[in-house]
Scaffold this motif. Structure first.
Motif, PDB file in Angstrom:
ATOM      1  N   ASP A   1      -4.190  12.137   1.616  1.00 14.04           N
ATOM      2  CA  ASP A   1      -4.550  12.420   0.233  1.00 14.04           C
ATOM      3  C   ASP A   1      -5.097  11.120  -0.366  1.00 14.04           C
ATOM      4  OD1 ASP A   1      -4.813  13.115  -2.385  1.00 14.04           O
ATOM      5  OD2 ASP A   1      -2.711  13.676  -2.703  1.00 14.04           O
ATOM      6  N   GLU A   2      -6.385  10.907  -0.186  1.00  7.56           N
ATOM      7  CA  GLU A   2      -6.979   9.631  -0.562  1.00  7.56           C
ATOM      8  C   GLU A   2      -6.902   9.376  -2.065  1.00  7.56           C
ATOM      9  OE1 GLU A   2     -10.885   9.060   0.995  1.00  7.56           O
ATOM     10  OE2 GLU A   2     -10.410   9.971   2.916  1.00  7.56           O
ATOM     11  N   ALA A   3      -7.041  10.441  -2.861  1.00  4.14           N
ATOM     12  CA  ALA A   3      -7.049  10.273  -4.319  1.00  4.14           C
ATOM     13  C   ALA A   3      -5.730   9.717  -4.835  1.00  4.14           C
ATOM     14  CB  ALA A   3      -7.369  11.610  -4.989  1.00  4.14           C
TER      15      ALA A   3
ATOM     16  N   PHE B   1      -7.737   3.119   5.190  1.00  5.30           N
ATOM     17  CA  PHE B   1      -6.984   3.987   6.099  1.00  5.30           C
ATOM     18  C   PHE B   1      -7.615   5.378   6.236  1.00  5.30           C
ATOM     19  CE2 PHE B   1      -3.645   0.936   4.914  1.00  5.30           C
ATOM     20  CZ  PHE B   1      -3.124   0.634   6.162  1.00  5.30           C
ATOM     21  N   ASP B   2      -8.882   5.523   5.846  1.00  6.55           N
ATOM     22  CA  ASP B   2      -9.537   6.833   5.964  1.00  6.55           C
ATOM     23  C   ASP B   2      -9.416   7.363   7.393  1.00  6.55           C
ATOM     24  OD1 ASP B   2     -10.225   6.585   3.373  1.00  6.55           O
ATOM     25  OD2 ASP B   2     -12.372   6.244   3.700  1.00  6.55           O
ATOM     26  N   GLY B   3      -9.036   8.621   7.521  1.00 14.15           N
ATOM     27  CA  GLY B   3      -8.883   9.236   8.835  1.00 14.15           C
ATOM     28  C   GLY B   3      -7.468   9.184   9.364  1.00 14.15           C
TER      29      GLY B   3
ATOM     30  N   GLY C   1       0.822  -1.202   0.000  1.00 12.25           N
ATOM     31  CA  GLY C   1       0.000   0.000   0.000  1.00 12.25           C
ATOM     32  C   GLY C   1       0.853   1.247   0.000  1.00 12.25           C
ATOM     33  N   GLU C   2       0.271   2.325  -0.486  1.00 11.51           N
ATOM     34  CA  GLU C   2       0.964   3.603  -0.509  1.00 11.51           C
ATOM     35  C   GLU C   2       0.051   4.671   0.090  1.00 11.51           C
ATOM     36  OE1 GLU C   2       2.147   4.521  -4.456  1.00 11.51           O
ATOM     37  OE2 GLU C   2       3.699   2.962  -4.539  1.00 11.51           O
ATOM     38  N   LEU C   3       0.554   5.378   1.076  1.00  9.28           N
ATOM     39  CA  LEU C   3      -0.180   6.463   1.708  1.00  9.28           C
ATOM     40  C   LEU C   3       0.521   7.778   1.389  1.00  9.28           C
ATOM     41  CD1 LEU C   3      -0.955   4.994   5.254  1.00  9.28           C
ATOM     42  CD2 LEU C   3      -2.341   4.865   3.182  1.00  9.28           C
ATOM     43  N   ARG C   4      -0.256   8.720   0.868  1.00  6.80           N
ATOM     44  CA  ARG C   4       0.270  10.053   0.585  1.00  6.80           C
ATOM     45  C   ARG C   4      -0.549  11.066   1.392  1.00  6.80           C
ATOM     46  NH1 ARG C   4       3.585  10.095  -3.999  1.00  6.80           N
ATOM     47  NH2 ARG C   4       3.566   8.093  -5.120  1.00  6.80           N
TER      48      ARG C   4
END
Length: 393
Positions: free
Chosen positions: A228-230, A254-256, A217-220
């Motif tokens: 930055d969900e998009a 991972f919202d929030g 996974g990648e979280l930005r």
């Protein structure tokens, strides 16, 4: 001179005493509705009346007080409506919700009448059926989704070394949780967070120490620390089982999740899998849903009880045992669900006490007694007058 007026008065007063006495006798009966006597005068064309008659007994369907009992299968209706039961071959209606769960899974009252409603999966249309709680437990369910929120430390160093779960220098933070396979067996899931650049993180997942190398996974994050969900990637992680269960495959939401200059912190982590569990209890919610509670700390709706109302409840015929049956005067039953339209909510762990006002009934009892005594005096006076007439010479 006749005795018909006084005799009719005695009969009417006796009927009133019967009704008042019945109200008093049932002042502690759950769901009981008090009654009152209606009188009408009698004329046969002459100016002098012929006495009185009982024109009807009117039932009072106003709500009684709901009192807490602390028992899950004690139910009261807060508002309009009746519970619908099958008693033998007859449908009856009651405000008494004192229920027990039989060994066959039926919800019955003390008279053996069975509660009706809509079983789970059938829908709430059509004719209600006798409700039966399934004896079986809840099957296990594999984890298919995880909801997690974290704060990732914005001051962490960027890591350029290849990720190795055995080397804690190759990841910034790790956290563990439990997931379940299709057999309900618990497995340990570990999430590894690696800071790969400014506002950028890689997320690796492992189950029982085995990393899904094919999916990362990648979280930005935005410059204000929000996700930055998009431009983030939430892949499905997959792991093969060696115990006969299906592969465990789940996605992580991972919202929030945030990235602030604070220590790493787990806000929440929930997953939707669970092991098998036996039925340990039954409760009923305000909407009349029958909820099964299981040893695996899960619950599910097993059915929904039906409520019934009538255009003219006063026309219902008392059938005894805290129940009524429909008549042509009451009109046809109107079916519905608790908390909708004309139907009240169902209150669990509470019972509706009798709506009889005992003080008022005692006053009515005195009045009926005086009425009876007065009519006996009328007979006595008429007897004396008649006797005087007989004695004339």
């Amino acid at each position: 001179m006749g005795f018909s007026q006084a005799l009719s008065g005695l009969n009417a007063a006796a009927s009133q005493l019967d009704v008042v006495g019945n109200n008093i006798a049932n002042s502690q009966t759950v769901g009981f509705k008090g009654s009152s006597v209606q009188f009408a005068d009698v004329y046969t064309g002459a100016k002098v009346g012929q006495g009185v008659r009982v024109s009807g007994v009117l039932q009072d369907f106003s709500n009684g007080t709901l009192e807490s009992t602390g028992r899950n299968l004690d139910l009261g209706i807060n508002g309009a409506g009746f519970f619908r039961f099958l008693q033998g071959e007859q449908i009856v209606y009651s405000r008494n919700g004192q229920l027990t769960l039989t060994k066959e899974g039926y919800l019955e009252n003390a008279q053996g009448a069975r509660l009706t409603g809509f079983p789970a999966g059938v829908g709430t249309g059509g004719q209600p059926q006798v409700l039966q709680v399934p004896a079986g437990g809840m099957n296990a369910s594999a984890t298919t989704g995880v909801d997690a929120t974290f704060n990732l430390d914005a001051e962490s160093d960027i890591i350029t070394d290849a990720f190795d779960p055995a080397d804690d220098d190759t990841y910034s933070y790790a956290n563990t949780a439990t997931v379940y396979d299709s057999l309900g067996v618990q497995h340990t899931m570990t999430l590894y967070f690696v800071k790969t650049g400014e506002n950028e993180w890689a997320v690796h997942s492992a189950v029982d120490g085995t990393v899904d190398a094919a999916n990362t996974g990648e979280l930005r994050f935005n410059s204000n620390g929000t996700l930055d969900e998009a431009n983030s990637t939430f892949p499905d992680y997959s792991f093969a089982m060696n115990n006969g269960a299906d592969d465990v495959t789940f996605g992580i939401n991972f919202d929030g999740t945030t990235q602030f200059g604070q220590e790493f912190d787990l806000g929440s982590l929930d997953q939707n899998g669970y092991t098998a569990g036996s039925l340990v209890g039954v409760t009923v919610d305000d909407d009349g849903n029958i909820i099964g509670n299981y040893a695996n700390e899960q619950s599910q709706v097993l059915g929904t009880l039906a409520l019934t109302n009538f255009r003219n409840p006063e026309g219902l015929q008392p059938a005894g045992d805290n129940a009524w049956v429909e008549t042509g005067t009451s009109g046809q039953p109107l079916l519905g669900l608790a908390g909708t339209g004309m139907f009240g909510n169902v209150e669990s762990q509470a019972l509706e006490v009798s709506n009889v006002d005992l003080t008022s009934e005692l006053v009515d009892l005195i009045i009926a007694q005086r009425n009876y005594q007065a009519n006996t005096q009328t007979i006595k006076v008429q007897d004396e007058v008649l006797q005087n007439a007989v004695n004339l010479r």
